[in-house]
Design an enzyme around this catalytic site. Sequence first.
Site, PDB file in Angstrom:
ATOM      1  N   GLU A 132      17.072 -44.357  16.103  1.00 43.93           N
ATOM      2  CA  GLU A 132      17.737 -45.119  15.051  1.00 43.93           C
ATOM      3  C   GLU A 132      16.964 -44.926  13.751  1.00 43.93           C
ATOM      4  O   GLU A 132      15.741 -44.787  13.776  1.00 43.93           O
ATOM      5  CB  GLU A 132      17.777 -46.628  15.363  1.00 43.93           C
ATOM      6  CG  GLU A 132      18.703 -47.007  16.489  1.00 43.93           C
ATOM      7  CD  GLU A 132      17.973 -47.148  17.820  1.00 43.93           C
ATOM      8  OE1 GLU A 132      16.731 -47.020  17.834  1.00 43.93           O
ATOM      9  OE2 GLU A 132      18.630 -47.368  18.834  1.00 43.93           O
TER      10      GLU A 132
ATOM     11  N   TYR B  74      15.975 -35.192  10.386  1.00 45.38           N
ATOM     12  CA  TYR B  74      16.582 -35.216  11.722  1.00 45.38           C
ATOM     13  C   TYR B  74      17.740 -34.223  11.818  1.00 45.38           C
ATOM     14  O   TYR B  74      17.861 -33.498  12.800  1.00 45.38           O
ATOM     15  CB  TYR B  74      17.060 -36.626  12.091  1.00 45.38           C
ATOM     16  CG  TYR B  74      15.965 -37.659  12.040  1.00 45.38           C
ATOM     17  CD1 TYR B  74      14.654 -37.362  12.412  1.00 45.38           C
ATOM     18  CD2 TYR B  74      16.225 -38.945  11.600  1.00 45.38           C
ATOM     19  CE1 TYR B  74      13.650 -38.309  12.354  1.00 45.38           C
ATOM     20  CE2 TYR B  74      15.224 -39.899  11.545  1.00 45.38           C
ATOM     21  CZ  TYR B  74      13.936 -39.572  11.916  1.00 45.38           C
ATOM     22  OH  TYR B  74      12.945 -40.522  11.858  1.00 45.38           O
TER      23      TYR B  74
END
Length: 185
Positions: free
Chosen positions: A144, A156
């Site tokens: 998260e 990411y």
Amino acid sequence: MIVFLLPFNREWLTPGYHRKRIAYERKQIKMQEKSKPPELAIYPMHTDHLDDLAQLESLTFSRPWSYDALAGELQNPLAVFYVAENVETERAWGYIGMHHILDEGAITNIVVHPGYRRRGVATSLLNEVIEYAKKHNITRLTLEVRVSNHAAISLYESVGFEQEGIRPGFYDSPKEDAAIYSLYF
């Protein structure tokens, strides 16, 4: 007589083109040098790292993990934590934590000291966890991230994570949604 026809770009004839091109290439080289990982080594977390990691947590998060919480992860059989350590000073510049549950890995934290960001430390840590995942037959990594943390999201996505959803109000101090990202193998 043999004639070779090469593609021609009219821009090449523009006054100052070559000077601008060389300046652009020099700028690209400088950017690449800045993004090279510093002289660091990646190690599994151990007790000698705990003071540095607790300090990194305090520098980075509004609700940091405590020394005791990090120490508890050393006893957790599901925990996989790696530390990026400066080779010369033997000080931690960052770390990544993950819980390996069955065939999934849940990344709990990734932290880099503010003075060493954008130098490849986080990428090196993520790559270490990705290699671990491949070696241990993990089929999915998940994490998260605050929806406002564009730098982390870009990182990411650059290693293959894709957004799968949103957790409304997941974060406190300040209250904010979390984007859920996953990487499948």
